[in-house]
Design an enzyme around this catalytic site. Structure first.
Site, mmCIF file in Angstrom:
data_model
loop_
_atom_site.group_PDB
_atom_site.id
_atom_site.type_symbol
_atom_site.label_atom_id
_atom_site.label_comp_id
_atom_site.label_asym_id
_atom_site.label_seq_id
_atom_site.Cartn_x
_atom_site.Cartn_y
_atom_site.Cartn_z
ATOM 1 N N GLY A 70 8.975 -33.028 -1.883
ATOM 2 C CA GLY A 70 9.653 -33.410 -0.778
ATOM 3 C C GLY A 70 9.331 -34.684 -0.198
ATOM 4 O O GLY A 70 8.354 -34.913 0.447
ATOM 5 N N GLY A 120 6.022 -36.513 3.480
ATOM 6 C CA GLY A 120 5.650 -36.401 1.967
ATOM 7 C C GLY A 120 5.598 -37.700 1.450
ATOM 8 O O GLY A 120 4.674 -37.932 0.464
ATOM 9 N N LYS A 133 -0.750 -26.037 16.021
ATOM 10 C CA LYS A 133 0.313 -26.931 15.842
ATOM 11 C C LYS A 133 1.869 -26.408 16.254
ATOM 12 O O LYS A 133 2.576 -27.100 16.720
ATOM 13 C CB LYS A 133 0.263 -27.922 14.474
ATOM 14 C CG LYS A 133 1.368 -28.873 14.377
ATOM 15 C CD LYS A 133 1.453 -29.616 13.168
ATOM 16 C CE LYS A 133 2.287 -30.533 13.193
ATOM 17 N NZ LYS A 133 2.864 -31.296 11.677
ATOM 18 N N ASN A 174 4.468 -28.116 18.642
ATOM 19 C CA ASN A 174 5.807 -28.567 18.251
ATOM 20 C C ASN A 174 6.852 -27.622 19.210
ATOM 21 O O ASN A 174 8.079 -28.276 19.437
ATOM 22 C CB ASN A 174 5.999 -27.846 17.019
ATOM 23 C CG ASN A 174 5.368 -29.335 15.820
ATOM 24 O OD1 ASN A 174 5.712 -30.374 16.279
ATOM 25 N ND2 ASN A 174 4.914 -28.687 14.873
ATOM 26 N N SER A 234 10.780 -35.259 15.145
ATOM 27 C CA SER A 234 11.483 -34.814 13.727
ATOM 28 C C SER A 234 12.912 -34.115 13.954
ATOM 29 O O SER A 234 13.632 -34.069 13.027
ATOM 30 C CB SER A 234 10.484 -34.432 12.628
ATOM 31 O OG SER A 234 10.268 -32.767 13.145
#
Length: 308
Positions: free
Chosen positions: A7, A12, A188, A192, A262
């Site tokens: 990925g 990545g 996390k 998020n 993201s």
């Protein structure tokens, strides 16, 4: 160490680039990105300096990898909705004693991996730095909040986790071994859940979310629901809900204030988001546990309405 990064998105690519300094690295990505890497090397810019990594084997498919090759470590860095397909493709290349590590956002990826390759071959990883692809073959490290964490699915720091953390750190990616990676990945998830979708809906960087009373109230409500679900699931949390809310605003948000989520980047590119593995996962667990999660339901539905 022989490493496969499955990925080649922004994260990545950063892992593949830095790890290639002292390891044999193969990366799987989209054709345009892979072609640029093979022609000019992988360029990494941003707060970790300017680099061009040329010792990377970049392919568009695992079918391009020699059939007799095996890897010591496979990093799964796809979006969470691509985990099942990723594991199916990488299974033939898992060497003896190898680790398949989910370095992804969201809840449940480790379960997906371990059901296919076994708990003993599965690890979790957590990154709290931000990156973005600026053009084919180029990625930028935008923000850094804390060291990466890696760990086996058992409780306690393992020798393998320490070894991999050292490999990452020596390559220039600050990393520590975790004594409970699932707990840490939930931490996390809270980050998020509070920031990622609101940044996407309002189209602002994280910092602006902490400047307005209205968005702070939404963040607080999102976290209250997520903490209630996690506590009911028996996750051994480091903070209470109120403690984490203050920690988020005072410690985690400032160094990532300029980061564009993201999820917002996915929406801008017309791609599917990972909402089902973040706020949507809180909603799904809430239904199973009979815990109301109305704020997370609303945020999840808003993101889904923006997806194309």
């Amino acid at each position: 160490m022989n490493i496969l990064v499955f990925g080649a998105g922004a994260m990545g690519s950063v892992f593949a680039g830095f790890l290639s300094k002292e390891n044999n690295v193969t990366v799987i990505g989209r054709a345009e990105h892979v072609d640029a890497i093979n022609q000019h090397g992988l360029q990494i810019t941003g707060i970790w300096g300017e680099h061009i990594f040329t010792e990377i084997h970049a392919h568009t498919s695992v079918a391009k990898i020699p059939v007799d090759e095996s890897f010591d470590l496979i990093l799964v860095t796809t979006k969470s909705y691509g985990t099942v397909q990723a594991v199916d493709e990488i299974k033939p290349f898992i060497g003896e004693g190898a680790a398949v590590m989910s370095m992804q956002n969201g809840i449940g990826n480790e379960d997906t991996i371990s059901s296919a390759v076994g708990v003993e071959n599965t690890m979790g990883g957590m990154a709290i730095f931000g990156a973005r692809l600026t053009s084919p073959g180029c990625a930028e490290v935008t923000v850094f909040a804390s060291e990466c964490l890696v760990g086996d699915l058992t409780v306690g720091v393992t020798k393998r986790a320490n070894e991999i953390a050292n490999v990452f750190s020596q390559a220039g990616i600050p990393t520590k071994a975790s004594d409970n990676i699932i707990r840490d990945k939930w931490m996390k998830v809270f980050y998020n859940v509070a920031l990622n979708p609101l940044s996407a809906i309002l189209r602002v960087p994280y910092g602006e979310l902490g400047e307005k009373g209205a968005t702070k109230e939404i963040m607080k409500n999102l976290l209250e629901e997520a903490f209630t679900v996690a506590e009911k699931l028996g996750v051994p949390l480091k903070f209470t809900n109120s403690e984490y809310y203050e920690y988020l605003l005072e410690t985690q948000l400032p160094p990532t204030a300029s980061h564009k989520s993201s999820m917002l980047q996915d929406l801008e590119r017309g791609r599917r988001t990972e909402i089902d593995y973040l706020n949507g996962a809180v909603v799904a667990f809430g239904k199973k546990l009979e815990i109301p999660t109305p704020v997370n339901v609303t945020i999840t539905n808003l993101i889904k309405s923006l997806e194309r």
